[in-house]
Design an enzyme around this catalytic site. Structure first.
Site, short mmCIF file in Angstrom:
data_model
loop_
_atom_site.label_atom_id
_atom_site.label_comp_id
_atom_site.label_asym_id
_atom_site.label_seq_id
_atom_site.Cartn_x
_atom_site.Cartn_y
_atom_site.Cartn_z
N ASP A 34 0.75 -1.18 0.06
CA ASP A 34 -0.01 -0.07 -0.03
C ASP A 34 0.79 1.18 0.18
OD1 ASP A 34 -2.34 1.84 0.43
OD2 ASP A 34 -3.21 0.04 1.36
N ASP A 36 4.45 1.83 -4.44
CA ASP A 36 3.57 2.53 -5.37
C ASP A 36 3.68 1.51 -6.61
OD1 ASP A 36 2.44 4.32 -7.27
OD2 ASP A 36 3.85 5.82 -7.20
N ASN A 43 -5.93 -6.34 -5.28
CA ASN A 43 -7.26 -5.54 -4.92
C ASN A 43 -6.98 -3.92 -5.08
OD1 ASN A 43 -9.17 -4.78 -2.79
ND2 ASN A 43 -7.38 -3.86 -1.80
N TYR A 64 -12.90 4.22 -14.57
CA TYR A 64 -12.77 2.91 -13.86
C TYR A 64 -13.52 1.96 -14.16
CZ TYR A 64 -13.74 0.78 -9.10
OH TYR A 64 -13.82 -0.18 -8.08
N LYS A 75 -12.14 -1.91 -15.06
CA LYS A 75 -12.75 -3.05 -14.31
C LYS A 75 -13.31 -3.81 -15.24
CE LYS A 75 -11.71 -2.00 -9.98
NZ LYS A 75 -10.89 -3.05 -9.20
N VAL A 107 -20.19 -2.13 -1.54
CA VAL A 107 -19.54 -2.67 -0.26
C VAL A 107 -19.56 -1.34 0.62
CG1 VAL A 107 -17.54 -3.89 1.12
CG2 VAL A 107 -18.19 -4.62 -1.52
N THR A 127 -17.56 0.56 2.87
CA THR A 127 -16.34 0.79 3.31
C THR A 127 -16.24 1.98 4.12
OG1 THR A 127 -15.56 1.67 1.23
CG2 THR A 127 -15.32 -0.75 1.42
#
Length: 263
Positions: A50, A76, A103, A168, A172, A201, A203
């Site tokens: 991360d 990165d 992920n 996005y 995806k 989801v 989050t």
């Protein structure tokens, strides 16, 4: 329709995951943090990547007492050379990677007219390109050992009508095609590849930026099961697909979206 009552979540146990070498990208926050938590609790040896250093260090410290304490590695993923070096170091330390969870992603909103070539490249790098190159980094070792699992993370977004998410959604959608190609090419080496497709989801990021009461009502009205999808639901699916119980599962998209068809 009011949400259905959800009982306390308890993960299934997969004994074969104990000791498995697992790498999770974007594993310091959001869904990624729950993936890190869930795999560590199974006794897997987890390295999570991360750039959110503060959150990742806090997660690493909080999980120090897990069945197997996970390790945070700052990386990165848009820097391909740094990505390659990071995976080479993990391979050298661990002796190989058994399971990769791609992920990491970012669903920033935008207007079509405002997209520049530079912004296009940055969104593809953040949401698509690294999934290929992280996979590329671990595949040789998986081939040599005759087993491995690649779990690429897609999104419900392009399966439903959304706005301000064109890039996005493009990335995806491509992930599903990439996964199918990998599954066909790598299956003969004992490597399975699947796409996990999360729905809406709950989050911290989504709750802060997008999921206001009106949006939550819209989500619930569009789902077959009128209850919010939690991060644990996604992690539970990932555990199953990573385990030997899913040995016949490859080349497919697995949705965890409470049957969301839009509203």
């Amino acid at each position: 329709m009011s949400p259905t009552k959800q009982e306390a979540f308890v993960y299934a146990t997969y004994p074969d995951l104990k000791g498995k070498r697992v790498v999770i990208t974007g594993g310091g926050s959001g869904i990624g943090s729950e993936l890190t938590t869930a795999f560590a609790a199974q006794g897997a040896r987890v390295w999570f990547l991360d750039i959110a250093e503060e959150a990742s260090r806090a997660l690493e410290q909080s999980l120090a007492g897990s069945a197997a304490a996970p390790k945070f590695v700052r990386c990165d993923l848009t820097d391909i050379e740094a990505l390659k070096s990071t995976f080479a170091a993990i391979e050298a330390e661990a002796g190989g990677v058994d399971i990769l969870l791609n992920n990491a992603a970012n669903d920033d909103r935008h207007e079509i007219e405002a997209v520049t070539p530079e912004y296009w490249e940055s969104r593809m790098n953040v949401n698509l390109r690294h999934q290929f190159f992280c996979s590329q980094a671990v595949i040789p070792g998986m081939k040599q050992r005759g087993h491995g699992v690649l779990l690429n993370f897609g999104s419900i977004s392009w399966h439903l009508p959304h706005t301000q998410l064109d890039l996005y959604m493009t990335a995806k959608a491509a992930i599903e095609g990439m996964t199918r190609g990998m599954a066909r090419e790598l299956g003969k080496f004992g490597i399975r590849a699947n796409t996990i497709v999360p729905g809406a989801v709950r989050t911290p990021r989504q709750e802060k930026l997008w999921h206001n009461p009106e949006e939550e009502a819209r989500i619930l009205a569009g789902q077959c099961v009128p209850a919010r999808v939690e991060m644990q639901d996604v992690a539970a699916l990932a555990l199953f697909l990573a385990s030997n119980n899913a040995r016949a599962c490859s080349g497919r998209e697995y949705f965890v979206d409470a049957g969301w068809y839009g509203a």
